[in-house]
Write an enzyme that holds these catalytic residues in place. Sequence first.
Site, PDB file in Angstrom:
ATOM      1  N   HIS A 209       0.670  -1.259   0.107  1.00 40.19           N
ATOM      2  CA  HIS A 209       0.137   0.049   0.109  1.00 40.19           C
ATOM      3  C   HIS A 209       0.795   1.365  -0.060  1.00 40.19           C
ATOM      4  O   HIS A 209       1.224   1.801   0.940  1.00 40.19           O
ATOM      5  CB  HIS A 209      -1.038   0.175   1.204  1.00 40.19           C
ATOM      6  CG  HIS A 209      -0.621  -0.329   2.329  1.00 40.19           C
ATOM      7  ND1 HIS A 209       0.591   0.095   2.976  1.00 40.19           N
ATOM      8  CD2 HIS A 209      -1.006  -1.252   3.304  1.00 40.19           C
ATOM      9  CE1 HIS A 209       0.626  -0.587   4.394  1.00 40.19           C
ATOM     10  NE2 HIS A 209      -0.412  -1.424   4.333  1.00 40.19           N
ATOM     11  N   ASP A 240      -9.249   4.207  -2.656  1.00 48.03           N
ATOM     12  CA  ASP A 240     -10.575   4.397  -2.206  1.00 48.03           C
ATOM     13  C   ASP A 240     -10.816   6.167  -1.843  1.00 48.03           C
ATOM     14  O   ASP A 240     -11.974   6.344  -1.358  1.00 48.03           O
ATOM     15  CB  ASP A 240     -10.681   3.831  -0.727  1.00 48.03           C
ATOM     16  CG  ASP A 240      -9.914   4.310  -0.017  1.00 48.03           C
ATOM     17  OD1 ASP A 240      -8.965   4.867  -0.103  1.00 48.03           O
ATOM     18  OD2 ASP A 240      -9.839   3.582   1.399  1.00 48.03           O
ATOM     19  N   ASP A 266      -6.924  -3.816   0.557  1.00 48.84           N
ATOM     20  CA  ASP A 266      -6.735  -3.946   1.953  1.00 48.84           C
ATOM     21  C   ASP A 266      -8.062  -3.869   2.736  1.00 48.84           C
ATOM     22  O   ASP A 266      -8.052  -3.280   4.089  1.00 48.84           O
ATOM     23  CB  ASP A 266      -5.765  -2.678   2.516  1.00 48.84           C
ATOM     24  CG  ASP A 266      -4.786  -2.904   3.835  1.00 48.84           C
ATOM     25  OD1 ASP A 266      -5.221  -3.903   4.117  1.00 48.84           O
ATOM     26  OD2 ASP A 266      -4.556  -1.772   4.288  1.00 48.84           O
TER      27      ASP A 266
END
Length: 375
Positions: A209, A240, A266
């Site tokens: 990430h 997101d 995630d």
Amino acid sequence: MFYKAKYIVLEDQVLENFYMEVCHGKIKSFSKNPPEEFEDLGEIIAPGLVDTHIHGYRGEDIMNAKKGALNIISKGLLECGVTSFLPTTLTDSTEKLNEACRVVGEEYKDVEGAKVRGIFLEGPFFTEKYKGAQNEKYMSDPDIEKLKKWNELSKGLVKKIAIAPERDGAIDFIHQANAMGIAVALGHSDASYKDACKAVEEGANIFVHTFNGMSGLHHRNPGMVGAAMNTDAISELICDGHHVNPAAANILINVKGPNHVALITDCMSAGGMAEGDYKLGEFDVIVKDGTARLKEGGSLAGSILKLKDAVKNLIDWDVADLFEAIQMASLVPAKSVGIDDVCGKLKVGYAADFIVLDENLGLKATFLDGKRVFG
């Protein structure tokens, strides 16, 4: 059976007004010539999405090692456009990780939804400074014997493990993990640019990430983010709109190229559920306004993102086109952990795992082995 769409997204091109033939659950051909009978699916046929970093869904968490939970997650992921995934663990006690790996190894062949393609061990060999929602009391230096045990308990399913490259023994661990056929990712780390680049040179091939849980980019100290941008390792990205600003996502994709960025969610257990109180490992989490955050401290605690929405977000943000966004959510993550021989693309001989999107990129249907399983 033949399926038609205005666009069919392959790994290297987009076919227009073609027919895809499916026979015995596998893709048999692509043709411009109309067959006698076919089903017109509408706007877009794309490969089933591949989520290589996901902790849970529909109220279930991989770390709970609860019988039947893997199947609930697997079935739930079909509404996200995901047809292949890596159940993902957290930093926790060796005993809990043992049990989580054992349960996935026992149940992965029997899931009814998205196919389990391996396990991602996110930790526990991390650095406390960038712990995020990982539990620092279980963090330690890399231990190859523990990895061997987790792989054995899971029946050889471990495909990827994340470590902080500044921890003692990291380079030797990378070599040994790679020799086992396990990809090594870098994350939750305060590593210097030099240490992170060295880890990539020695065999690490993924940044976990990117931007989140790592030393940032500064012009006098490029850090982990600088290493992610300036090496050929694949960068995971959570799109997101909360974890990473769209402009930062744009910068990363421009620098790396779409073929080196893997969209991941995630996602934690609250994915597909209502707002409210949840747990992530031993931590209390509040889900509100599209985010999951630790009740104590407010750190982001994974996401509640659906991978199909990450694809749409990239396009809506004008960061990528349809072809690029689809590859970043299918082929690139599959390649990052060496499973692109079984998923991540529409190709003759591959399982007919695909999704159907409408003109607004909404998910209309998900197919597994040529059979409609959602929508």
